[in-house]
Design an enzyme around this catalytic site. Structure first.
Site: not given
Ligand code: ASP
Length: 309
Positions: A175, A205
């Site tokens: 992300t 998410g």
């Molecule tokens: N927080 C993001 C999710 O769970 C994933 C990430 O941080 O890459 O969708």
């Protein structure tokens, strides 16, 4: 109110199990270059005296356009072999927010989140509705090939072979996010993601959820998170950092550290965050092996890092 005249900007490209042993110098340099490019894109706004909100959007767009990170162009595949992207943005001055979840075919989901903030009566739009709004707003679309990469497709095949839509701990969370304080002392935060490889059933998410993955309030801080989203949702992490400052009187560094190293660890959550306050402080805590990150304060040299140092 304290009126700083120096801007601050930080970006991240995800946290997780980023091991030196699995990295080549070229790969490291390429990621660092991309982080510096994102800083430059955000700084170009701030240097002209522009708003933090424009700066975080510009920085995140730059990371979305880069195939290395799990957002925009580099988004991971869903179980069905598509891309469903999530993004959010928040203005610390007005507490205005915009977010989109399960978006397909939009080149820059962060631009969509920004349009939702500016041009809709809503905060969060999802799926086909978000796409219809994006089209009404004339946002740029991109075909499936634009989002395709061999590397990501292999990741999906491996995840499918493991036979589960679950995360495993070798997961790297790619992300992206940005937080900024502009010369007027206003804060903003933005986050964008493709979510988790092999996700299904419309899983969303923390990244598009205001308070969990993204939060900004001029009185406290601007925060963008990355990590195992289910835990960041349950910990309401971005807002938690703000609350620890507002209600417990913690400094930015203390609050950010507490949220990641105490509360998230206690919950079992793995990841990190970037945060700035209106005084030019920057906090970049993570409890995973690494976090792609870069930061700059006006007049100082920029920092770029991947591992714990
Ligand atoms: N927080 C993001 C999710 O769970 C994933 C990430 O941080 O890459 O969708």
């Amino acid at each position: 109110m304290h009126m700083p005249n120096k801007y601050t900007l930080a970006v991240h490209g995800g946290a997780g199990t980023i091991l030196r042993s699995e990295m080549t110098t070229e790969k490291e340099e390429a990621h660092k270059r991309a982080l510096r490019d994102a800083l430059r894109a955000g700084e170009a706004v701030l240097r002209k005296g522009g708003p933090a909100l424009d700066a975080v959007e510009a920085a995140v767009r730059s990371l979305e356009d880069c195939e290395y990170f799990n957002a925009g162009r580099g988004s991971v595949f869903t179980h069905e072999g598509h891309h469903e992207m999530d993004a959010s943005i928040m203005c610390g001055k007005t507490l205005g927010a915009g977010a989109a979840a399960m978006v397909q075919g939009i080149r820059n989901p962060i631009a969509l989140a920004r349009r939702i903030l500016e041009a809709s009566d809503h905060v969060l739009l999802c799926g086909p509705g978000a796409l219809a709004f994006a089209r009404d707003q004339g946002l740029e679309e991109a075909p499936p090939e634009y989002f395709f990469s061999e590397f990501r497709y292999r990741q999906l095949e491996e995840a499918r072979a493991r036979g589960s839509a679950q995360l495993d701990h070798t997961q790297k969370y790619g992300t992206v996010g940005a937080v900024a304080c502009d010369r007027q002392g206003h804060l903003a935060a933005a986050t964008s993601t493709g979510g988790l490889t092999n996700k299904r059933y419309g899983r969303v998410g923390d990244s598009p959820i205001i308070g969990a993955g993204t939060y900004a309030n001029d009185l406290t801080c601007a925060v963008s998170c990355t990590g195992y989203g289910e835990y960041f949702l349950r910990g309401v992490v971005a807002y938690d950092v703000s609350c620890l400052m507002e209600y417990r009187g913690m400094s930015l560094a203390e609050a950010a550290r507490h949220a990641i190293h105490h509360r998230q660890l206690a919950l079992g959550g793995d990841g990190g965050l970037i945060a700035v306050d209106a005084r030019g402080n920057v906090a970049l805590p993570f409890n995973s092996e690494g976090m792609y990150r870069a930061w700059v304060r006006e007049g100082e040299e920029a920092g770029v890092a991947i591992y714990r140092e």
